[in-house]
Motif scaffolding. Structure first.
Motif, short mmCIF file in Angstrom:
data_model
loop_
_atom_site.label_atom_id
_atom_site.label_comp_id
_atom_site.label_asym_id
_atom_site.label_seq_id
_atom_site.Cartn_x
_atom_site.Cartn_y
_atom_site.Cartn_z
N PHE A 1 0.83 -1.21 0.00
CA PHE A 1 0.00 0.00 0.00
C PHE A 1 0.87 1.26 0.00
CE2 PHE A 1 -3.80 -2.41 1.79
CZ PHE A 1 -4.62 -2.14 0.70
N ARG A 2 1.92 1.25 0.82
CA ARG A 2 2.79 2.44 0.88
C ARG A 2 3.48 2.70 -0.45
NH1 ARG A 2 4.75 0.33 6.56
NH2 ARG A 2 3.58 1.68 8.00
N VAL A 3 4.00 1.63 -1.07
CA VAL A 3 4.68 1.80 -2.36
C VAL A 3 3.70 2.33 -3.40
CG1 VAL A 3 5.86 0.59 -4.24
CG2 VAL A 3 6.42 0.04 -1.87
N ALA A 4 2.49 1.79 -3.42
CA ALA A 4 1.48 2.26 -4.38
C ALA A 4 1.10 3.71 -4.11
CB ALA A 4 0.25 1.36 -4.33
N ALA A 5 1.04 4.09 -2.84
CA ALA A 5 0.70 5.48 -2.50
C ALA A 5 1.82 6.44 -2.90
CB ALA A 5 0.41 5.59 -1.00
N VAL A 6 3.07 6.03 -2.68
CA VAL A 6 4.21 6.84 -3.15
C VAL A 6 4.10 7.00 -4.66
CG1 VAL A 6 6.71 6.83 -3.48
CG2 VAL A 6 5.76 6.25 -1.24
N MET A 7 3.81 5.92 -5.35
CA MET A 7 3.68 5.99 -6.81
C MET A 7 2.57 6.95 -7.21
SD MET A 7 4.65 5.08 -9.77
CE MET A 7 5.62 3.57 -9.61
N ALA A 8 1.42 6.88 -6.55
CA ALA A 8 0.31 7.76 -6.89
C ALA A 8 0.69 9.23 -6.70
CB ALA A 8 -0.91 7.41 -6.04
N GLN A 9 1.38 9.53 -5.60
CA GLN A 9 1.79 10.91 -5.36
C GLN A 9 2.75 11.39 -6.43
OE1 GLN A 9 3.38 11.71 -1.44
NE2 GLN A 9 3.71 13.87 -1.88
N THR B 1 -1.82 1.53 -14.32
CA THR B 1 -0.92 0.39 -14.48
C THR B 1 0.18 0.42 -13.43
OG1 THR B 1 -1.35 0.11 -16.84
CG2 THR B 1 0.77 -0.69 -16.03
N LEU B 2 0.71 1.60 -13.17
CA LEU B 2 1.78 1.73 -12.19
C LEU B 2 1.29 1.41 -10.78
CD1 LEU B 2 3.43 4.95 -13.62
CD2 LEU B 2 4.56 2.73 -13.39
N VAL B 3 0.11 1.91 -10.43
CA VAL B 3 -0.43 1.66 -9.09
C VAL B 3 -0.74 0.18 -8.91
CG1 VAL B 3 -2.42 2.08 -7.59
CG2 VAL B 3 -1.28 4.00 -8.71
N LEU C 1 0.81 -2.38 -6.12
CA LEU C 1 -0.05 -3.11 -5.17
C LEU C 1 0.22 -4.61 -5.20
CD1 LEU C 1 -3.46 -1.26 -5.71
CD2 LEU C 1 -2.10 -1.26 -3.61
N LEU C 2 0.85 -5.10 -6.26
CA LEU C 2 1.07 -6.54 -6.43
C LEU C 2 2.55 -6.92 -6.45
CD1 LEU C 2 -1.53 -7.24 -9.29
CD2 LEU C 2 -1.85 -7.64 -6.84
N HIS C 3 3.44 -5.96 -6.33
CA HIS C 3 4.85 -6.19 -6.69
C HIS C 3 5.60 -7.14 -5.76
CE1 HIS C 3 5.72 -3.25 -3.52
NE2 HIS C 3 6.98 -3.62 -3.60
N ASP C 4 5.08 -7.40 -4.56
CA ASP C 4 5.77 -8.28 -3.61
C ASP C 4 4.85 -9.39 -3.10
OD1 ASP C 4 8.31 -7.23 -3.64
OD2 ASP C 4 8.03 -5.95 -1.89
N MET C 5 3.93 -9.85 -3.92
CA MET C 5 2.94 -10.82 -3.45
C MET C 5 3.57 -12.12 -2.93
SD MET C 5 -0.19 -9.60 -3.68
CE MET C 5 -1.36 -10.93 -3.93
N GLY C 6 4.71 -12.51 -3.46
CA GLY C 6 5.33 -13.75 -3.04
C GLY C 6 6.42 -13.61 -2.00
N ASN C 7 6.53 -12.43 -1.41
CA ASN C 7 7.70 -12.16 -0.56
C ASN C 7 7.71 -12.89 0.77
OD1 ASN C 7 8.95 -10.51 -2.43
ND2 ASN C 7 9.46 -8.95 -0.91
N ILE D 1 8.74 2.51 -10.97
CA ILE D 1 8.53 1.33 -10.12
C ILE D 1 9.73 1.14 -9.19
CG2 ILE D 1 8.33 -1.19 -10.10
CD1 ILE D 1 5.76 -0.04 -11.00
N HIS D 2 10.93 1.19 -9.77
CA HIS D 2 12.14 1.06 -8.95
C HIS D 2 12.15 2.10 -7.83
CE1 HIS D 2 14.70 -2.00 -10.65
NE2 HIS D 2 14.58 -1.51 -11.87
N TYR D 3 11.84 3.33 -8.20
CA TYR D 3 11.98 4.41 -7.23
C TYR D 3 10.94 4.33 -6.12
CZ TYR D 3 12.67 8.93 -5.12
OH TYR D 3 12.92 9.92 -4.19
N ALA D 4 9.69 4.10 -6.48
CA ALA D 4 8.65 4.01 -5.46
C ALA D 4 8.96 2.89 -4.48
CB ALA D 4 7.28 3.80 -6.11
N ASP D 5 9.38 1.74 -4.99
CA ASP D 5 9.75 0.61 -4.14
C ASP D 5 10.97 0.96 -3.28
OD1 ASP D 5 9.53 -1.93 -3.07
OD2 ASP D 5 10.58 -2.90 -4.73
N GLY D 6 11.84 1.79 -3.84
CA GLY D 6 13.06 2.18 -3.14
C GLY D 6 12.88 3.28 -2.12
N ARG D 7 11.65 3.71 -1.89
CA ARG D 7 11.37 4.73 -0.90
C ARG D 7 10.66 4.19 0.35
NH1 ARG D 7 11.16 10.19 -1.88
NH2 ARG D 7 10.77 10.18 0.37
N VAL D 8 10.34 2.89 0.35
CA VAL D 8 9.54 2.35 1.45
C VAL D 8 10.30 1.25 2.18
CG1 VAL D 8 7.38 1.22 2.10
CG2 VAL D 8 7.41 2.89 0.22
N GLY D 9 10.54 1.48 3.47
CA GLY D 9 11.18 0.49 4.32
C GLY D 9 10.17 -0.39 5.02
#
Length: 212
Positions: free
Chosen positions: A22-30, A43-45, A49-55, A134-142
């Motif tokens: 959710f956080r990564v998708a929200a960063v992307m939306a902003q 498409t980006l959002v 929302l699905l980028h780590d489903m198997g983590n 995608i790389h950047y939004a994911d790279g902003r959320v710990g």
């Protein structure tokens, strides 16, 4: 179409992993709302929302004290085993398989499949803006919230210090991430520091009703 929360429930996505996506998708939306370049925000959002489903496959469940405090550790260990038995031992491949199972568009599948830290320089030097985003939004959320890119990379260095990257290669990839950040905000009306837990909180609430 189904709400993302229903999909998370179906796939037994861990609460902390739901929050992360959710956080990564929200960063992307902003970011998308701030750009002076046209992008396919939906498409980006969805990808975020699905980028780590198997983590859960790579998750060190003992790292999350809330599982032990709630006596849920054994349950999540069972879920992890079920994931490995169903999708194999590679969390990235599992994520892509799940996204395909959901009948996602080819572009979402492609973006998710390409979202690998080892591809950071490949995409920094490439022309696909959506992959950079995608790389950047994911790279902003710990694990516990939105961080600056440098803070996130420092956190990742500590948590993944024994992975397959040597220090020189990791530094090269991080520098490529910084180049991506510079490129994105050269086309944005906000600054990196404008993206934080407070700024994304309202978007997260909206995303809980998002349908895919």
């Amino acid at each position: 179409m189904r709400k993302i929360t229903e999909i998370y429930e179906q796939y037994k996505i861990m609460p902390n992993l739901q929050k992360h996506q959710f956080r990564v998708a929200a960063v992307m939306a902003q970011i998308c709302d701030s750009l002076n370049i046209e992008v396919d925000k939906d498409t980006l959002v969805v990808t975020c929302l699905l980028h780590d489903m198997g983590n859960i496959i790579k998750s060190k469940l003992g790292y999350f004290p809330e599982f032990e405090e709630s006596n849920n550790l054994e349950y999540w260990q069972t879920v992890k085993t079920d994931y490995i038995n169903t999708y194999g031992g590679d969390e990235h491949e599992a994520t892509v398989k799940i996204i395909e199972e959901l009948g996602s568009p080819e572009r979402v599948i492609y973006l998710a499949n390409e979202n690998r830290f080892s591809y950071m320089c490949k995409h920094s030097q490439g022309e696909d803006l959506m992959q950079k985003l995608i790389h950047y939004a994911d790279g902003r959320v710990g694990p516990h919230g939105v961080l600056s890119f440098n803070e996130r990379m420092n956190d990742a260095n500590k948590r993944y210090k024994n992975d397959s990257f040597d220090n020189k290669e990791r530094d090269r990839l991080i520098n490529c991430g910084r180049d991506i950040e510079k490129y994105i905000f050269s086309h944005s009306n906000i600054k990196p520091e404008d993206i934080n837990d407070e700024s994304v909180a309202p978007m997260i609430e909206e995303l809980k009703n998002y349908s895919i």
